[in-house]
Design a protein around this motif. Structure first.
Motif, mmCIF file in Angstrom:
data_model
loop_
_atom_site.group_PDB
_atom_site.id
_atom_site.type_symbol
_atom_site.label_atom_id
_atom_site.label_comp_id
_atom_site.label_asym_id
_atom_site.label_seq_id
_atom_site.Cartn_x
_atom_site.Cartn_y
_atom_site.Cartn_z
ATOM 1 N N LEU A 140 -6.022 0.986 -0.583
ATOM 2 C CA LEU A 140 -5.924 0.120 0.588
ATOM 3 C C LEU A 140 -6.706 -1.166 0.367
ATOM 4 O O LEU A 140 -6.245 -2.256 0.712
ATOM 5 C CB LEU A 140 -6.431 0.863 1.822
ATOM 6 C CG LEU A 140 -6.168 0.240 3.184
ATOM 7 C CD1 LEU A 140 -4.682 -0.014 3.392
ATOM 8 C CD2 LEU A 140 -6.725 1.126 4.286
ATOM 9 N N TYR A 185 0.862 -1.181 0.000
ATOM 10 C CA TYR A 185 0.000 0.000 0.000
ATOM 11 C C TYR A 185 0.896 1.228 0.000
ATOM 12 O O TYR A 185 1.609 1.508 0.960
ATOM 13 C CB TYR A 185 -0.916 0.027 1.227
ATOM 14 C CG TYR A 185 -1.633 1.360 1.376
ATOM 15 C CD1 TYR A 185 -2.658 1.701 0.495
ATOM 16 C CD2 TYR A 185 -1.255 2.280 2.344
ATOM 17 C CE1 TYR A 185 -3.294 2.927 0.589
ATOM 18 C CE2 TYR A 185 -1.887 3.501 2.449
ATOM 19 C CZ TYR A 185 -2.901 3.825 1.569
ATOM 20 O OH TYR A 185 -3.525 5.047 1.658
ATOM 21 N N PRO A 211 -1.323 3.451 6.522
ATOM 22 C CA PRO A 211 -2.627 2.964 6.063
ATOM 23 C C PRO A 211 -3.830 3.620 6.730
ATOM 24 O O PRO A 211 -4.932 3.565 6.184
ATOM 25 C CB PRO A 211 -2.577 1.467 6.406
ATOM 26 C CG PRO A 211 -1.661 1.387 7.582
ATOM 27 C CD PRO A 211 -0.600 2.431 7.313
ATOM 28 N N ALA A 236 -4.746 -3.470 -1.919
ATOM 29 C CA ALA A 236 -3.568 -4.061 -1.263
ATOM 30 C C ALA A 236 -3.964 -5.120 -0.246
ATOM 31 O O ALA A 236 -3.379 -6.199 -0.186
ATOM 32 C CB ALA A 236 -2.743 -2.964 -0.578
#
Length: 200
Positions: free
Chosen positions: A107, A47, A123, A110
């Protein structure tokens, strides 16, 4: 140091210390300035907080479908809903997403992809409380390993089993979560100050 199967590592340090570069070295996108990186037979999910890996021409559903082409439309919509995309929002092109929406879409791609090692760069930025709690639970339950850059101490306390501190080119390994790191770092500072006073 080694990252064992299922290990969750928090990576902290001041801005500009090289934390993102460190992840890119682990990923193989940049060579280490010294030393070596040995990767097992692992699939890596990344990410990037700047979302450079997102395909501008696809939609939110397309970004998720790219990592799970076998999923039905219902499964894709359900997955998108975990990241606060609902209704027609899932059909928005990536190029038309706001900054927060882009982060959530990247996000999702990922986290939902099949991988053994997750490398996550900030994140929790721009996630609401419900999404952050969902992310905490997801990372705690998944079996794969993760290295997570974050300035969110509460998030790291709940997720990281181990903390790496990067500053001025030196990586210090603390064997615990953020609270453990904070106490150990304070103890080390007191010891260094006591030694300095003794020398004076």
């Amino acid at each position: 140091f080694e990252i064992p199967r299922g290990g969750r590592v928090g990576l902290i340090g001041p801005n500009g210390a090289g934390k993102t570069t460190f992840l890119r070295v682990l990923l193989g996108e940049e060579p280490p300035s010294e030393g070596t990186v040995e990767r097992g037979k692992v699939t890596i999910g990344y990410y990037d907080q700047h979302q450079r890996s997102l395909d501008e021409s696809t939609t939110v559903l397309g970004a998720i479908g790219a990592v799970h082409p076998e999923w039905t439309l219902r499964q894709l919509r359900s997955a998108a809903g975990r990241f606060l995309f609902s209704g027609d929002d899932v059909l928005k092109p990536v190029a038309a997403l706001s900054g927060g929406e882009r982060r959530r879409a990247a996000l999702a791609a990922a986290l939902l992809g099949p991988c053994d090692l997750l490398l996550l760069d900030e994140p929790t930025n721009h996630l609401d409380l419900a999404s952050r709690e969902w992310l905490e639970g997801y990372l705690a339950e998944r079996r794969g390993a993760a290295v997570i850059i974050s300035h969110d101490r509460w998030f790291l306390d709940r997720v990281a089993q181990r903390t790496l501190h990067l500053d001025r080119g030196r990586l210090t390994d603390y064997g615990g979560n953020y609270s453990f790191y904070h106490k150990a770092a304070a103890d080390r500072l007191r010891q260094e100050q006591a030694a300095w006073r003794h020398q004076q």
